[in-house]
Design an enzyme around this catalytic site. Structure first.
Site, mmCIF file in Angstrom:
data_model
loop_
_atom_site.group_PDB
_atom_site.id
_atom_site.type_symbol
_atom_site.label_atom_id
_atom_site.label_comp_id
_atom_site.label_asym_id
_atom_site.label_seq_id
_atom_site.Cartn_x
_atom_site.Cartn_y
_atom_site.Cartn_z
ATOM 1 N N GLU A 80 -3.291 -8.545 3.311
ATOM 2 C CA GLU A 80 -3.163 -9.028 4.692
ATOM 3 C C GLU A 80 -4.405 -8.768 5.536
ATOM 4 O O GLU A 80 -4.524 -9.301 6.656
ATOM 5 C CB GLU A 80 -1.946 -8.383 5.365
ATOM 6 C CG GLU A 80 -2.145 -6.967 5.892
ATOM 7 C CD GLU A 80 -2.127 -5.874 4.844
ATOM 8 O OE1 GLU A 80 -2.244 -4.690 5.215
ATOM 9 O OE2 GLU A 80 -1.996 -6.200 3.639
ATOM 10 N N HIS A 101 -4.267 -4.349 0.119
ATOM 11 C CA HIS A 101 -4.025 -4.889 1.459
ATOM 12 C C HIS A 101 -4.406 -6.368 1.530
ATOM 13 O O HIS A 101 -5.405 -6.733 2.168
ATOM 14 C CB HIS A 101 -4.837 -4.112 2.503
ATOM 15 C CG HIS A 101 -4.267 -2.790 2.877
ATOM 16 N ND1 HIS A 101 -3.168 -2.661 3.700
ATOM 17 C CD2 HIS A 101 -4.640 -1.526 2.541
ATOM 18 C CE1 HIS A 101 -2.894 -1.376 3.868
ATOM 19 N NE2 HIS A 101 -3.767 -0.674 3.177
ATOM 20 N N CYS A 157 0.827 -1.207 0.000
ATOM 21 C CA CYS A 157 0.000 0.000 0.000
ATOM 22 C C CYS A 157 0.870 1.271 0.000
ATOM 23 O O CYS A 157 1.624 1.489 -0.929
ATOM 24 C CB CYS A 157 -0.996 -0.013 1.151
ATOM 25 S SG CYS A 157 -2.403 1.101 0.830
#
Length: 306
Positions: free
Chosen positions: A238, A236, A142
């Site tokens: 994650e 993102h 990001c």
């Protein structure tokens, strides 16, 4: 997978409750192998949440991994106590003479600011420069990806008319063979939460870079240096199931004019639980990075990294 972290790190209990194998230091020392040394530069204010998110993805591998948590000393955190940082984190000064198989640089809530206005920008520049000779492969996520592209290649970021916020579909760009994408479906999903973007026309000016994946709605998603030693991810992968929900509720409580995250809540109803459709490819991406660009390529003697 045996992932080695401090016994009293809060993320340890979170991951153990999810049946993820955490290796204590004594057991790790008795295994006659060299663990992969992965440093995580955590730029997010919610340190504990972010630790668990990345450690969860790094756990999906048969390789033994030793984690070193890093923070920027020139930034005064507002959500994490100095005691916590002293206990679990290292500053750049403490590790700059070491070498690592891999480095992950997270996002940060500073994307509207010019890079040079960020209070830890000079320190981050030192870390980015150091990574070229002391880390074999670095993953930028990001804002971290935008910072890395800007520092290493001069690629600018652009302010979006509105926040790119939600779950978006992506496709492999040009369907080239690339080990980062090994096992990926033709279409896959990932979360985005950002106010800025990088553009394909700027990336294509650099012959050492290649675009790996794009989204019709969200734009560039994944860019890599052709030798695999740098990977830039604009979204993102994650994120947990409820991360976007938490961000949405936070922004609403602050009185911000924010849309419901796209393609996230069933029927765009924030009262309903989102359905996770990005976790499989997130795990595959991290496994491919660890295997093909860290484990398979890093010299056994880290001092040989150039």
């Amino acid at each position: 997978m045996p992932i080695k972290i401090p016994d009293d790190l809060p993320a340890k209990g979170i991951l153990e409750n999810e049946n993820i194998f955490i290796m204590d230091e004594d057991r790790a020392l008795h295994q006659d192998i060299r663990p992969l040394r992965i440093a995580l530069l955590n730029l997010m204010p919610t340190k504990i949440v972010t630790e668990a998110q990345y450690l969860r993805l790094l756990s999906n591998s048969p390789l033994q991994i030793e984690i070193t948590l890093l923070y920027t000393k020139t930034h005064k955190p507002t959500h994490t106590s100095p005691e916590y940082l002293r206990r679990f984190y290292y500053s750049f000064e403490e590790v700059k003479d070491q070498k690592f198989d891999g480095l992950i640089i997270t996002g940060a809530p500073v994307e509207i600011m010019e890079f040079e206005e960020v209070d830890y920008w000079e320190e981050l520049k030192d870390i980015l420069s150091w990574s070229l000779s002391n880390v074999y492969s670095t993953m930028y996520v990001c804002w971290g990806a935008q910072a890395g592209l800007y520092y290493h290649y001069g690629i600018p970021k652009y302010i979006l008319p509105q926040k790119m916020f939600g779950i978006f579909s992506h496709r492999i760009y040009n369907k080239r063979n690339n080990s980062f994408l090994r096992g990926f479906d033709d279409v896959f999903y990932a979360p985005h939460s950002r106010y800025t973007e990088v553009r394909a026309e700027d990336i294509k000016k650099h012959k050492e870079l290649e675009i790996l994946a794009v989204s019709q709605e969200a734009g560039i998603f994944m860019v890599a240096r052709k030798d695999g030693r740098q990977l830039f991810i604009t979204g993102h992968p994650e994120y947990d199931a409820l991360t976007l929900k938490t961000e949405y509720e936070r922004d609403i409580s602050r009185g911000l004019n924010i849309d419901v995250p796209a393609n996230y809540f069933p029927n765009d109803d924030p009262q309903r639980d989102p359905i996770v459709n990005w976790r499989g490819h997130a795990n595959l991406l991290f496994q491919n990075w660890l295997n093909y660009y860290v484990y398979q390529e890093t010299p056994y003697d880290l001092n040989q990294i150039r």
